[in-house]
Design an enzyme around this catalytic site. Structure first.
Site, PDB file in Angstrom:
ATOM      1  CB  SER A  72     100.553  39.472 -25.006  1.00 36.99           C
ATOM      2  OG  SER A  72     100.333  40.811 -25.463  1.00 36.99           O
TER       3      SER A  72
ATOM      4  CD  GLU B 107     102.481  47.918 -21.128  1.00 39.38           C
ATOM      5  OE1 GLU B 107     101.843  47.315 -21.621  1.00 39.38           O
ATOM      6  OE2 GLU B 107     102.903  46.769 -20.716  1.00 39.38           O
TER       7      GLU B 107
ATOM      8  NE  ARG C 103      98.646  41.781 -14.778  1.00 35.68           N
ATOM      9  CZ  ARG C 103      99.397  41.173 -16.102  1.00 35.68           C
ATOM     10  NH1 ARG C 103      99.307  42.491 -16.696  1.00 35.68           N
ATOM     11  NH2 ARG C 103      99.632  39.944 -16.021  1.00 35.68           N
TER      12      ARG C 103
ATOM     13  N   GLY D 131     103.416  37.453 -21.378  1.00 35.36           N
ATOM     14  CA  GLY D 131     103.763  36.391 -19.865  1.00 35.36           C
ATOM     15  C   GLY D 131     104.379  37.345 -19.400  1.00 35.36           C
ATOM     16  CE  LYS D 132     108.128  41.214 -22.656  1.00 35.92           C
ATOM     17  NZ  LYS D 132     106.468  41.297 -23.123  1.00 35.92           N
ATOM     18  CB  THR D 133     104.270  42.457 -16.786  1.00 35.95           C
ATOM     19  OG1 THR D 133     103.545  43.651 -17.359  1.00 35.95           O
ATOM     20  CG2 THR D 133     103.149  43.385 -15.809  1.00 35.95           C
ATOM     21  CB  ALA D 134     101.838  37.371 -16.055  1.00 36.41           C
TER      22      ALA D 134
END
Length: 333
Positions: A195, A223, A232, A197-200
């Site tokens: 949580s 995921e 997003r 910000g890796k995906t962001a």
């Protein structure tokens, strides 16, 4: 079987022939179970820097409990009757590979012939068949090029000298200045605590490349759903939190128009394996073109075969993705 015998007799007798072909063959290339055991043992001996000859091979097979299934006189016969063929070893290797490909095609044909009986998963069958055909077409893989003089690539290296960026940009100038961009064939791991910000970060890279650079990006999301990913991406493009979409409707509407022209393709199957990613990425590359693969995230990929521990499974998955990056000659994040 004569080809298999010629190869084994040659590499036991002739050390030059052994080192010429050891990286080009595997036990699976051989049909005779005795030959599979002999080749597997020879490969292990080479990896352990042990000398390979009739005596050392028989001793190794005996230690492994394999010699009782292979008559010692059989190995001697291979050397006596086939060692003279070592000068033609490359020819026999090529013929061996051809026979294996023919066998794989025959098996693929038999599997495809069972589509109508309702006993198999058609989608899984088609994907595996496509992968088999793709592997055969790409049989001259990375390892088959052998040693090449480094000077051969000097022209390519010189062309890159003086360029600030030689790969795909991320959209962050300082980061790109340090990395010179994501290079073809690279496997890039974004590592951080949950949580943060890796995906962001990955989605921002996808947004920049597809909008600013008009590149094609495939996202394999294990995921989040396709809808969540799209939401997003819309937030990134509009600079508006998803909670405020209604409040800033005009900005969101403009972002929708922009996003509809961007070539981002998302697969949200939560039970994918590295093989699934490979098959789908190759298909997209062939049909639409592909510049970057993003997988969110590595540990959620299922292993093709179960290992004793999860660490070994993740290691095998990582290796598969690195090979995929090299095969397709694009970065994988």
């Amino acid at each position: 079987m004569e080809i298999e015998k010629a190869i084994i007799g040659s590499i036991i007798f002739d050390e030059t022939a052994l080192h010429e072909v050891i990286g080009k063959i595997s036990p699976d290339d051989f049909k005779d179970s005795r030959h599979q055991k002999i080749i597997a043992t020879i490969i292990e001996m080479v990896q352990e820097n042990k000398p390979v000859d009739l005596n050392t091979l028989e001793a190794e097979l005996k230690d492994q409990g394999k010699l009782r299934k292979i008559n010692p006189g059989y190995i001697t016969g291979l050397i006596d009757n086939y060692s003279y063929k070592s000068a033609s070893i490359e020819y026999y290797i090529e013929k061996l590979k051809l026979l294996r490909h023919q066998d794989e095609l025959r098996k693929t044909g038999l599997r495809l012939s069972k589509i109508g009986d309702g006993t198999i998963d058609i989608q899984e069958l088609l994907e595996k068949s496509e992968d088999t055909l793709s592997n055969i077409l790409n049989c001259k893989n990375i390892s088959s090029t052998g040693l090449v003089q480094a000077a051969k690539y000097l022209d390519e290296v010189q062309q890159d000298i003086g360029k600030d960026i030689i790969g795909l940009q991320s959209g962050w100038a300082k980061f790109d200045g340090m990395t010179r961009g994501f290079q073809p064939g690279q496997l890039v791991i974004i590592g951080a605590r949950p949580s943060v910000g890796k995906t962001a970060l990955a989605l921002n890279i996808a947004d920049f490349l597809t909008y600013e650079k008009r590149k094609k990006v495939a996202i394999f999301s294990l995921e989040m759903s396709n809808k969540d990913i799209t939401q997003r991406l819309l937030s990134i493009r509009s600079w508006v939190s998803s909670y405020d979409f209604q409040k800033y409707a005009s900005k969101v509407s403009k972002a929708v128009d922009q996003l509809s022209t961007m070539q981002i393709y998302v697969d949200d199957n939560p039970s994918m394996t590295a093989l699934d990613v490979k098959v789908k990425a190759k298909k997209m590359l062939k049909q639409k073109g592909l510049d970057l693969i993003i997988i969110d995230y590595l540990q959620l990929l299922n292993p093709i075969s179960k290992k004793k521990n999860r660490e070994a499974e993740v290691s095998e998955i990582s290796r598969s993705l690195k090979i995929l990056a090299r095969e397709l000659n694009i970065p994988v994040i």
